[in-house]
Design an enzyme around this catalytic site. Structure first.
Site, PDB file in Angstrom:
ATOM      1  N   ALA A  66       5.524  28.744   8.430  1.00  0.00           N
ATOM      2  CA  ALA A  66       4.949  29.394   9.604  1.00  0.00           C
ATOM      3  C   ALA A  66       5.227  28.539  10.846  1.00  0.00           C
ATOM      4  O   ALA A  66       5.608  27.379  10.736  1.00  0.00           O
ATOM      5  CB  ALA A  66       3.449  29.558   9.407  1.00  0.00           C
ATOM      6  N   GLY A 105       5.952  30.815   4.091  1.00  0.00           N
ATOM      7  CA  GLY A 105       6.395  32.148   4.487  1.00  0.00           C
ATOM      8  C   GLY A 105       7.891  32.337   4.280  1.00  0.00           C
ATOM      9  O   GLY A 105       8.355  33.446   4.029  1.00  0.00           O
ATOM     10  N   GLU A 108       8.321  33.306   0.806  1.00  0.00           N
ATOM     11  CA  GLU A 108       7.774  34.664   0.655  1.00  0.00           C
ATOM     12  C   GLU A 108       8.764  35.708   1.179  1.00  0.00           C
ATOM     13  O   GLU A 108       8.861  36.799   0.632  1.00  0.00           O
ATOM     14  CB  GLU A 108       6.408  34.767   1.354  1.00  0.00           C
ATOM     15  CG  GLU A 108       5.333  33.977   0.588  1.00  0.00           C
ATOM     16  CD  GLU A 108       3.981  33.956   1.286  1.00  0.00           C
ATOM     17  OE1 GLU A 108       3.944  33.542   2.452  1.00  0.00           O
ATOM     18  OE2 GLU A 108       2.978  34.347   0.665  1.00  0.00           O
ATOM     19  N   GLU A 128       1.165  25.876   0.916  1.00  0.00           N
ATOM     20  CA  GLU A 128      -0.056  26.234   1.653  1.00  0.00           C
ATOM     21  C   GLU A 128      -1.294  25.480   1.166  1.00  0.00           C
ATOM     22  O   GLU A 128      -2.203  25.178   1.931  1.00  0.00           O
ATOM     23  CB  GLU A 128      -0.323  27.744   1.546  1.00  0.00           C
ATOM     24  CG  GLU A 128       0.613  28.605   2.373  1.00  0.00           C
ATOM     25  CD  GLU A 128       1.992  28.812   1.763  1.00  0.00           C
ATOM     26  OE1 GLU A 128       2.288  28.255   0.679  1.00  0.00           O
ATOM     27  OE2 GLU A 128       2.794  29.534   2.387  1.00  0.00           O
TER      28      GLU A 128
END
Ligand SMILES: NC(=O)c1ccc[n+]([C@@H]2O[C@H](COP(=O)([O-])OP(=O)(O)OC[C@H]3O[C@@H](n4cnc5c(N)ncnc54)[C@H](O)[C@@H]3O)[C@@H](O)[C@H]2O)c1
Length: 694
Positions: A66, A105, A108, A128
């Site tokens: 992120a 992310g 992901e 995370e």
């Protein structure tokens, strides 16, 4: 080539559309990256001459997470979920071509793609958990579908990335590719089209989940296996719950559950503390009057004086990162002993499979032992770790001054002596600095760099840079007795001793700190370090610490003699000892103290509030640059639980006014000036402020 946004381009190579993300330095998922992927994908889907799509990144890495500058700000669409849904539901195959690190992310994004290829040195991870969070963009639902429940859990709960060969083995990537990455991604996508391979939507995969469905014992075993290292943290349990949901619920419901569990973490005090700490650690690298562009001495060779407990460990840090290091001792025998301890340490690591015997030899080859002091002459940095005695230190520094390179950094590892006085033994005090390592020096991450009155900016900047290079977390502090960490620890120790005389027992005091999240309390720590060290120092100074001294007089020096404050079985498991209780009760009686029941809350406050108060003094004296630096010191040097931020952050959460008022109550009850609040604490408490917003 079309620029979709400032950071995403769309290109076409034959029948393959290529979306390239270029958002230096780490291709973080900033709003314009999400927008670019979203809009670029839509254009590629509308382009009838494109049959497949590749997502690739420019620069040194794939999307590595992120955009931390967006943390805490209102989200600007498109959200990551919307982008991922668009990718996964694409009727044209989407291939992620990965290099560097695909993290958070970023990973992901790749999990929403139908295929993934990576270079051989790419890394894949969902870190995370390190911020007290869980992968909130479908990671907890998609990763187990791809790599299986156990591998997925271990990746998400450790937060550690895996290598490409492991990713291939577990099906996280379909192929390891070589050569130009975009070309390789395009060739793979082309093959998918030619071979009419199915669109593999991760959300629809079920075989790896089915393998554990109806087997709750898989989760129970996993929880048990990580119980120790995750004690006190909240995120690991929520990750496990999210994966349980992946197994038992349909995909869309699993995503909803992931969202709930994510929000629970986002608002939790644990994650708030961990996210605070993430920034605190980065902040510690900044020194207001030593800007980032300060010239730093390039360190190619190091020397360590003294091959004792600390010297050996310090030398290992250099060898570990490939820097040759000369170790100087007075006597051959001490040198041989020191180097053999180093070798044994490496061999232990090798026997656990964490390094090869070849690595052991490679590192030992970087270490040169000598009794010839002039061997330091070509070292760029010299770190002294000899006996903790001022005359010895001064003699060593005078010798260093005579033989070391004129531009060498001269550092002392002293824990209690005045760095300025040590520097005065040289004609170049500007090159002298304290580098206070923690024991075991090859393991502990904290490094207190102690700035002398005359330390130059280059000396400071070099000590900070070297610290980072040898994988430490350097924090700059000023000269005072005990520096930051030990000075605060001392306050805790004073109360620990009082508490046992007034009515608590060592195991009760220790349990309060253990339950708070420390790896152990003060008495267990003393037993581990050895009680004889302090005893000998006290005898030398002609002072007594009655309980500790009587324990030592029985030959109980802690774990190494099988007994100290506790008695130990042959596996070193501690248990409380009535003999020690008797000593404590006797001493209390002799001192006229009436023992009483002390509850856990009082124990915690009496141990930790004085540390906070000392922290306030340290700040006011400018021994620490900022409150968050104190927190970094306590987390990395003393096992303060990171999910409680650090002592100063923790104090702010309690509120400085109630904390100060409680100190005043203790002062009233005991008449002890120990409890006088520091002026800074008083001012902030009166103003309704905290240490971190002053
Ligand atoms: N032990 C700890 O937990 C710890 C933690 C932080 C800092 N320190 C500091 O590190 C320093 C060393 O502590 P230690 O525990 O490693 O001590 P130690 O006694 O284990 O080692 C000191 C070594 O220095 C050698 N030595 C003495 N004079 C010398 C000289 N003139 N030239 C070369 N070698 C010489 C000795 O032979 C000995 O091997 C001290 O300043 C201490 O305060 C210790």
């Amino acid at each position: 080539m079309t620029a979709i946004t400032q950071s995403v381009d769309l290109d076409r190579r034959g029948r393959v559309a290529v979306l390239t993300v270029n958002n230096p330095p780490v291709n973080a998922l900033s709003q314009h990256v999400r927008q670019g992927l979203h809009d670029g994908l839509k254009q590629a889907l509308a382009d009838s001459s494109a049959s497949a799509i590749v997502i690739v990144c420019a620069g040194r890495t794939f999307i590595a997470g992120a955009d931390i500058t967006e943390f805490g700000k209102p989200p600007v669409p498109p959200g990551l979920h919307a982008v991922l849904d668009l990718i996964e539901s694409s009727p044209k195959p989407v291939v992620a071509a990965i290099h560097g690190t695909a993290l958070g992310g970023g990973l992901e994004v790749t999990l929403a793609c139908h295929y993934r290829v990576g270079t051989k040195d790419a890394r894949f991870g969902l870190p995370e958990v390190k911020l007290g969070l869980l992968p909130g963009a479908g990671g907890t639902q998609r990763l187990p579908r791809v790599v299986g429940v156990e591998k997925g859990l271990s990746m998400m709960v450790s937060g550690d990335p895996i290598r490409a060969d492991e990713a291939l083995k577990h099906g996280l990537i379909d192929e390891i590719v070589e050569g130009d990455l975009t070309a390789a991604g395009v060739a793979f996508a082309d093959k998918v089209v030619t071979e009419r391979r199915p669109l593999r939507k991760v959300r629809d995969l079920d075989d790896k989940l089915a393998a554990v469905r109806g087997k709750p014992e898989v989760f129970a075993a996993f929880r048990k296996s990580v119980a120790r290292q995750t004690r006190g943290f909240r995120a690991p349990e929520n990750i496990v719950k999210a994966v349980e949901a992946a197994v038992s619920l349909p995909f869309d419901e699993g995503i909803k559950r992931e969202r709930e569990l994510f929000l629970e973490l986002l608002n939790s005090p644990e994650s708030q503390a961990q996210r605070y700490f993430f920034f605190a650690e980065r902040e510690a690298a900044k020194i207001p009057d030593v800007p980032a562009d300060t010239p730093v001495k390039d360190v190619r060779k190091a020397a360590v004086i003294g091959a004792g407990t600390m010297g050996g460990g310090i030398a290992m840090n250099f060898a570990n990162v490939g820097i040759p290091v000369t170790v100087v001792e007075v006597k051959q025998e001490a040198l041989d002993r020191g180097l053999s301890v180093v070798r044994k340490n490496y061999e232990n690591t090798a026997s656990k499979g964490r390094m090869t015997m070849q690595d052991v030899e490679k590192r030992m080859a970087l270490l040169t032992g000598t009794t010839d002091f002039s061997a330091v002459k070509d070292a760029d940095i010299v770190i002294e770790a000899v006996f903790e005695e001022m005359p010895v230190k001064k003699e060593v520094f005078a010798k260093l001054d005579a033989v070391a390179r004129p531009d060498a950094v001269l550092a002392t590892n002293t824990s209690t002596l005045d760095v300025n006085e040590i520097a005065s033994a040289t004609k170049r005090p500007e090159s002298v600095i304290g580098m206070h390592f923690f024991s075991p020096a090859n393991v502990m991450r904290l490094l207190e760099n102690v700035r002398g009155a005359k330390s130059s900016k280059t000396t400071i900047a070099t000590a900070m840079a070297v610290g980072r290079r040898i994988n430490k977390v350097p924090v700059l502090v000023g000269v005072c007795y005990g520096f930051v960490g030990n000075r605060m620890l001392h306050q805790r120790g004073i109360q620990a001793e009082k508490l046992i005389l007034e009515g608590a027992l060592p195991h009760q005091v220790d349990k309060v700190l253990y339950d708070f999240g420390f790896p152990m309390g003060p008495f267990a720590m003393s037993d581990l370090a050895g009680l004889d060290v302090g005893w000998r120092i006290r005898k030398g100074r002609g002072v007594r610490s009655e309980v500790a001294d009587r324990i030592c007089e029985l030959g109980r020096f802690g774990q190494k003699t099988g007994a100290g404050y506790y008695k130990y079985d042959d596996k070193r498991n501690p248990s409380p000892d009535s003999e020690v209780e008797k000593i404590i009760v006797d001493v209390a009686t002799e001192m006229g103290i009436t023992r009483r029941h002390i509850d856990d809350e009082e124990i915690l406050q009496r141990l930790l509030y004085p540390m906070v108060n000392e922290g306030a003094k340290i700040l006011e004296e400018k021994i620490a640059i900022r409150a968050s630096d104190i927190d970094v010191i306590w987390v990395y040097g003393y096992g303060w639980p990171v999910y409680r931020g650090g002592p100063m952050f923790w104090a702010d959460q309690i509120g400085l006014r109630p904390l100060r008022d409680r100190m005043l109550q203790f002062q009233k009850a005991t008449g002890d000036p120990f409890w006088t609040p520091a002026p800074l604490l008083n001012r902030l408490a009166d103003a309704g402020k905290g240490f971190l917003d002053r």
